[in-house]
Design a protein around this motif. Structure first.
Motif, PDB file in Angstrom:
ATOM      1  N   SER A   2       0.832  -1.198   0.000  1.00  0.00           N
ATOM      2  CA  SER A   2       0.000   0.000   0.000  1.00  0.00           C
ATOM      3  C   SER A   2       0.862   1.241   0.000  1.00  0.00           C
ATOM      4  O   SER A   2       2.016   1.230   0.446  1.00  0.00           O
ATOM      5  CB  SER A   2      -0.903   0.009   1.236  1.00  0.00           C
ATOM      6  OG  SER A   2      -0.140   0.212   2.409  1.00  0.00           O
ATOM      7  N   GLU A   3       0.292   2.346  -0.523  1.00  0.00           N
ATOM      8  CA  GLU A   3       1.022   3.609  -0.557  1.00  0.00           C
ATOM      9  C   GLU A   3       1.402   4.053   0.843  1.00  0.00           C
ATOM     10  O   GLU A   3       2.438   4.696   1.043  1.00  0.00           O
ATOM     11  CB  GLU A   3       0.169   4.687  -1.244  1.00  0.00           C
ATOM     12  CG  GLU A   3      -0.091   4.427  -2.717  1.00  0.00           C
ATOM     13  CD  GLU A   3       1.177   4.446  -3.543  1.00  0.00           C
ATOM     14  OE1 GLU A   3       2.068   5.254  -3.247  1.00  0.00           O
ATOM     15  OE2 GLU A   3       1.278   3.629  -4.477  1.00  0.00           O
ATOM     16  N   ALA A   4       0.584   3.717   1.835  1.00  0.00           N
ATOM     17  CA  ALA A   4       0.838   4.152   3.203  1.00  0.00           C
ATOM     18  C   ALA A   4       2.102   3.534   3.777  1.00  0.00           C
ATOM     19  O   ALA A   4       2.724   4.098   4.676  1.00  0.00           O
ATOM     20  CB  ALA A   4      -0.363   3.823   4.083  1.00  0.00           C
ATOM     21  N   THR A   5       2.480   2.349   3.293  1.00  0.00           N
ATOM     22  CA  THR A   5       3.652   1.670   3.841  1.00  0.00           C
ATOM     23  C   THR A   5       4.929   1.977   3.063  1.00  0.00           C
ATOM     24  O   THR A   5       6.005   1.557   3.463  1.00  0.00           O
ATOM     25  CB  THR A   5       3.433   0.153   3.857  1.00  0.00           C
ATOM     26  OG1 THR A   5       3.229  -0.306   2.507  1.00  0.00           O
ATOM     27  CG2 THR A   5       2.234  -0.216   4.700  1.00  0.00           C
ATOM     28  N   LYS A   6       4.801   2.694   1.947  1.00  0.00           N
ATOM     29  CA  LYS A   6       5.983   3.011   1.144  1.00  0.00           C
ATOM     30  C   LYS A   6       6.723   4.213   1.714  1.00  0.00           C
ATOM     31  O   LYS A   6       6.105   5.172   2.180  1.00  0.00           O
ATOM     32  CB  LYS A   6       5.573   3.289  -0.300  1.00  0.00           C
ATOM     33  CG  LYS A   6       4.992   2.081  -1.017  1.00  0.00           C
ATOM     34  CD  LYS A   6       4.740   2.383  -2.486  1.00  0.00           C
ATOM     35  CE  LYS A   6       4.237   1.144  -3.214  1.00  0.00           C
ATOM     36  NZ  LYS A   6       4.136   1.357  -4.670  1.00  0.00           N
ATOM     37  N   ARG A   8       8.607   7.655   1.687  1.00  0.00           N
ATOM     38  CA  ARG A   8       8.497   8.865   0.871  1.00  0.00           C
ATOM     39  C   ARG A   8       9.899   9.351   0.508  1.00  0.00           C
ATOM     40  O   ARG A   8      10.721   9.628   1.388  1.00  0.00           O
ATOM     41  CB  ARG A   8       7.723   9.947   1.630  1.00  0.00           C
ATOM     42  CG  ARG A   8       6.268   9.556   1.872  1.00  0.00           C
ATOM     43  CD  ARG A   8       5.544  10.599   2.716  1.00  0.00           C
ATOM     44  NE  ARG A   8       5.519  11.919   2.079  1.00  0.00           N
ATOM     45  CZ  ARG A   8       4.617  12.300   1.175  1.00  0.00           C
ATOM     46  NH1 ARG A   8       3.681  11.436   0.770  1.00  0.00           N
ATOM     47  NH2 ARG A   8       4.643  13.511   0.668  1.00  0.00           N
ATOM     48  N   ALA A  27       9.747   2.662  -9.408  1.00  0.00           N
ATOM     49  CA  ALA A  27       8.722   2.973  -8.408  1.00  0.00           C
ATOM     50  C   ALA A  27       7.305   2.764  -8.923  1.00  0.00           C
ATOM     51  O   ALA A  27       6.353   2.775  -8.129  1.00  0.00           O
ATOM     52  CB  ALA A  27       8.897   4.410  -7.919  1.00  0.00           C
ATOM     53  N   LYS A  28       7.154   2.549 -10.226  1.00  0.00           N
ATOM     54  CA  LYS A  28       5.824   2.267 -10.787  1.00  0.00           C
ATOM     55  C   LYS A  28       5.335   0.874 -10.411  1.00  0.00           C
ATOM     56  O   LYS A  28       4.128   0.600 -10.443  1.00  0.00           O
ATOM     57  CB  LYS A  28       5.857   2.398 -12.309  1.00  0.00           C
ATOM     58  CG  LYS A  28       6.071   3.811 -12.821  1.00  0.00           C
ATOM     59  CD  LYS A  28       6.134   3.826 -14.344  1.00  0.00           C
ATOM     60  CE  LYS A  28       6.373   5.224 -14.887  1.00  0.00           C
ATOM     61  NZ  LYS A  28       6.466   5.222 -16.379  1.00  0.00           N
ATOM     62  N   PRO A  30       3.976  -2.079  -8.325  1.00  0.00           N
ATOM     63  CA  PRO A  30       3.147  -2.070  -7.115  1.00  0.00           C
ATOM     64  C   PRO A  30       3.899  -2.528  -5.860  1.00  0.00           C
ATOM     65  O   PRO A  30       3.644  -2.033  -4.768  1.00  0.00           O
ATOM     66  CB  PRO A  30       2.009  -3.034  -7.463  1.00  0.00           C
ATOM     67  CG  PRO A  30       1.937  -3.008  -8.959  1.00  0.00           C
ATOM     68  CD  PRO A  30       3.350  -2.843  -9.425  1.00  0.00           C
ATOM     69  N   GLU A  35       8.125   5.469  -2.677  1.00  0.00           N
ATOM     70  CA  GLU A  35       7.314   6.349  -3.518  1.00  0.00           C
ATOM     71  C   GLU A  35       8.083   7.648  -3.706  1.00  0.00           C
ATOM     72  O   GLU A  35       8.460   8.311  -2.727  1.00  0.00           O
ATOM     73  CB  GLU A  35       5.976   6.634  -2.845  1.00  0.00           C
ATOM     74  CG  GLU A  35       5.123   7.650  -3.583  1.00  0.00           C
ATOM     75  CD  GLU A  35       3.952   8.149  -2.757  1.00  0.00           C
ATOM     76  OE1 GLU A  35       3.141   8.901  -3.320  1.00  0.00           O
ATOM     77  OE2 GLU A  35       3.870   7.795  -1.567  1.00  0.00           O
ATOM     78  N   VAL A  37       8.126  11.270  -4.131  1.00  0.00           N
ATOM     79  CA  VAL A  37       7.117  12.307  -3.902  1.00  0.00           C
ATOM     80  C   VAL A  37       7.545  13.662  -4.443  1.00  0.00           C
ATOM     81  O   VAL A  37       6.699  14.539  -4.665  1.00  0.00           O
ATOM     82  CB  VAL A  37       6.768  12.420  -2.407  1.00  0.00           C
ATOM     83  CG1 VAL A  37       6.131  11.128  -1.910  1.00  0.00           C
ATOM     84  CG2 VAL A  37       7.987  12.776  -1.574  1.00  0.00           C
TER      85      VAL A  37
END
Length: 220
Positions: A2-6, A8, A27-28, A30, A35, A37
């Motif tokens: 999930s994005e939340a666990t990646k 920044r 980073a594309k 999944p 991520e 940013v």
């Protein structure tokens, strides 16, 4: 993942950002644990900033010339901008600035770089020409943590290429760049997944192999 666990990540560049492009592509995936940013530069005209915008990323530029010789003031402004984006890891990708100890200590363990040589050989500039001049048979690239001393931080990953008899500086540089594009996304993935431990000058890889094998590959 999930994005939340990646983690920044900010990528810092000074030019066209070819290593940045390889990181954006990685980073594309999944399952990639980082991520990107924001992409930042010390040169407002850096070609890589436009490429980052085209990839849908936020960008910023802090012109180092506006700070004169006050490196600490520039680094303080840079750090403040990174914090605005809630950055957890900083990746140098052709960022042509010597960072002050204050900055490297603030981001210690969260700041990595790619260098076009097999460190500790050939720190600094003109690495390909120096490799040819000294007659080494292997050359390559090193992903490493950044410390206050230039190009001597703990090594995360290395990739090697043979030096051929008919190599020019340009042909050797091209093959090394391919290695950079391979190992840098892999090194960032290891750091972002918290699978690296720094013990003095040694980096060990720990944890389970819950990442895709395509993202974490052995050293070249």
């Amino acid at each position: 993942m999930s994005e939340a666990t990646k983690k920044r990540v900010a990528v810092l560049i000074s030019g066209r950002g070819s290593n940045m492009a390889s990181l954006i592509e990685a980073a594309k995936e999944p399952g990639y644990p980082a991520e990107i940013v924001v992409v930042g530069s010390n040169r407002p005209d850096a070609a890589g900033l436009e490429a980052a915008k085209e990839a849908g990323l936020q960008t910023f530029a802090i012109d180092h010339k506006e700070f004169g010789k006050d490196r600490a003031a520039f680094d303080s402004a840079l750090s403040a901008e990174l914090k605005k984006h809630d950055v957890e890891l900083v990746v140098l990708a052709g960022f042509m600035r010597l960072l002050t100890p204050g900055f490297t200590e603030e981001w210690e363990g969260r700041l990595i770089n790619i260098h076009p040589a097999l460190l500790p050989s050939f720190p600094g500039l003109n690495t390909h020409a120096r490799a040819l001049e000294t007659g080494v048979k292997l050359h390559g690239a090193t992903a490493h943590f950044v410390t206050s001393e230039m190009d001597v931080g703990p090594i995360i990953m290395q990739g090697a290429v043979p030096v051929l008899d008919d190599d020019s500086e340009q042909t050797l540089a091209a093959r090394v760049l391919e290695v950079e594009h391979q190992i840098y996304p892999e090194a960032l993935a290891l750091v972002a997944a918290e699978r690296t431990e720094i013990n003095g000058m040694r980096v060990t890889v720990v944890g389970s192999d819950d990442l895709d094998d395509d993202l974490i590959a052995p050293t070249v």
